[in-house]
Design an enzyme around this catalytic site. Structure first.
Site, PDB file in Angstrom:
ATOM      1  N   HIS A 137      45.445  37.375  47.013  1.00  0.00           N
ATOM      2  CA  HIS A 137      44.690  38.375  47.765  1.00  0.00           C
ATOM      3  C   HIS A 137      45.204  38.287  49.201  1.00  0.00           C
ATOM      4  CE1 HIS A 137      41.533  39.128  44.668  1.00  0.00           C
ATOM      5  NE2 HIS A 137      41.834  37.887  44.315  1.00  0.00           N
TER       6      HIS A 137
ATOM      7  N   HIS B 120      44.637  35.847  35.596  1.00  0.00           N
ATOM      8  CA  HIS B 120      43.386  36.594  35.641  1.00  0.00           C
ATOM      9  C   HIS B 120      43.675  38.090  35.714  1.00  0.00           C
ATOM     10  CE1 HIS B 120      40.613  33.087  37.086  1.00  0.00           C
ATOM     11  NE2 HIS B 120      40.746  33.128  35.771  1.00  0.00           N
TER      12      HIS B 120
ATOM     13  N   ASP C  42      42.891  40.476  37.662  1.00  0.00           N
ATOM     14  CA  ASP C  42      43.254  41.129  38.917  1.00  0.00           C
ATOM     15  C   ASP C  42      44.658  40.780  39.404  1.00  0.00           C
ATOM     16  OD1 ASP C  42      42.007  38.636  39.127  1.00  0.00           O
ATOM     17  OD2 ASP C  42      41.300  38.974  41.165  1.00  0.00           O
ATOM     18  N   HIS C  43      45.343  39.872  38.737  1.00  0.00           N
ATOM     19  CA  HIS C  43      46.712  39.521  39.122  1.00  0.00           C
ATOM     20  C   HIS C  43      47.718  39.678  37.977  1.00  0.00           C
ATOM     21  CE1 HIS C  43      44.722  38.065  42.669  1.00  0.00           C
ATOM     22  NE2 HIS C  43      43.957  37.310  41.922  1.00  0.00           N
TER      23      HIS C  43
ATOM     24  N   TYR D 155      30.439  25.251  33.573  1.00  0.00           N
ATOM     25  CA  TYR D 155      31.724  24.562  33.714  1.00  0.00           C
ATOM     26  C   TYR D 155      31.640  23.599  34.901  1.00  0.00           C
ATOM     27  CZ  TYR D 155      36.791  23.876  34.059  1.00  0.00           C
ATOM     28  OH  TYR D 155      38.051  23.328  34.087  1.00  0.00           O
TER      29      TYR D 155
ATOM     30  N   HIS E  21      42.464  26.494  39.912  1.00  0.00           N
ATOM     31  CA  HIS E  21      41.814  27.806  39.781  1.00  0.00           C
ATOM     32  C   HIS E  21      41.915  28.290  38.338  1.00  0.00           C
ATOM     33  CE1 HIS E  21      40.197  31.562  41.322  1.00  0.00           C
ATOM     34  NE2 HIS E  21      41.173  32.222  40.716  1.00  0.00           N
TER      35      HIS E  21
ATOM     36  N   HIS F  21      48.556  33.483  38.595  1.00  0.00           N
ATOM     37  CA  HIS F  21      47.633  33.032  37.556  1.00  0.00           C
ATOM     38  C   HIS F  21      47.175  34.217  36.725  1.00  0.00           C
ATOM     39  CE1 HIS F  21      44.689  33.922  40.847  1.00  0.00           C
ATOM     40  NE2 HIS F  21      43.875  34.246  39.853  1.00  0.00           N
TER      41      HIS F  21
END
Length: 297
Positions: A240, A97, A99-100, A207, A173, A95
């Site tokens: 993670h 984001h 951090d990825h 949200y 997510h 995905h």
């Protein structure tokens, strides 16, 4: 745009995103020695963020680029395993984001690899993570956009040599969240590898996954949980490593624990159940918030 100006803008963006994430967990950038997970599947990420390398004689596939400041670590890990960066032919993403996916643009430039993702994931990557449809929009940090991203359809197959990696759309997510599956073989024994995307129901203030104006949010999320639960699954990987206890299981294996603790045919179902519990907790919170008279978008 002139190269000098482009470099200056990229440097400014990198500085801004690093500043925004100054409080990130230290293990996200803590070095981790690369290792073989099983067969042709290797771990090349950090202690806290997964990056997976899948090898074939015709080229390599990298899944996830973690943080921008981790790029050199990932590249060094690939080289430490005896591979060349130019052997990486495809980069995939779970995905989009920070951090990825934050390092994908640089990794693509350094390797010359093409980048592929789900339809919504490709859009988010090209926006540098600034996707208004993202539940964490406004809170998740932006990163260097990936200029060119090819789209892999749901259940589409990415082929490099004899490696065939299947995309399973698992939105929730993020809208473009994708789980990737393939088979890795070792000493004549093949395993179903599952890189399951995150199922954490995190969102920016306001949200609501339960927003009646957007019933697809909850429908998609629940369908994604069922998808992961039903996959043929021998070895579970996650964005993670602590989401699937990967490093702990590998340490036990290296210590001689039998049977191999990395192999667990129930892991995907357990992972999905944890995701279901997190979603239900989030929905209960949204219900309580709505009862308190607070709105949401």
């Amino acid at each position: 745009m002139k190269p000098s100006l482009r470099s200056a803008l990229l440097a400014a963006l990198t500085l801004a995103t690093l500043s925004a994430w100054a409080g990130q967990p230290p293990e996200w950038s803590q070095p981790q020695k690369p290792f073989r997970i099983y067969g042709n599947t290797y771990y090349v990420g950090t202690r806290g963020l997964t990056s997976i390398l899948i090898t074939s004689p015709q080229g390599l596939v990298l899944i996830d680029g973690t943080l921008p400041q981790n790029v050199k670590q990932i590249e060094a890990n690939i080289q430490a395993l005896g591979f060349r960066l130019t052997d990486v032919k495809v980069i995939l993403n779970t995905h989009a984001h920070f951090d990825h996916a934050g390092g994908i643009a640089e990794l693509a430039r350094d390797t010359g690899a093409r980048v592929e993702a789900s339809s919504a994931g490709a859009k988010a990557l090209m926006l540098g993570g600034k996707d208004p449809a993202d539940p964490q929009y406004g809170e998740a940090s932006p990163y260097a956009p990936v200029p060119h991203v090819a789209t892999v359809p749901d259940l589409g197959v990415v082929q490099v040599g004899d490696v065939a990696i299947t995309a399973h759309y698992t939105p929730g997510h993020t809208p473009g969240a994708t789980t990737w599956t393939w088979r890795s073989c070792e000493a004549g024994r093949c395993m179903n590898m599952v890189f399951a995307d995150s199922l954490g129901a995190y969102a920016a203030d306001g949200y609501r996954f339960s927003d009646p104006a957007h019933p697809e949010r909850l429908e998609n999320y629940r369908r994604s949980i069922e998808t992961i639960a039903s996959l043929p699954c021998d070895i579970l990987l996650s964005p993670h490593p602590d989401q699937s206890d990967l490093l702990e299981r590998v340490a036990k294996r290296d210590a001689g624990t039998k049977p191999d603790p990395v192999v667990d045919g129930h892991a995907c179902r357990a992972y999905a159940e944890e995701g279901r519990a997190k979603l239900e907790a989030r929905l209960a919170k949204e219900k309580a918030t709505a009862a308190g008279g607070k709105g949401g978008r």
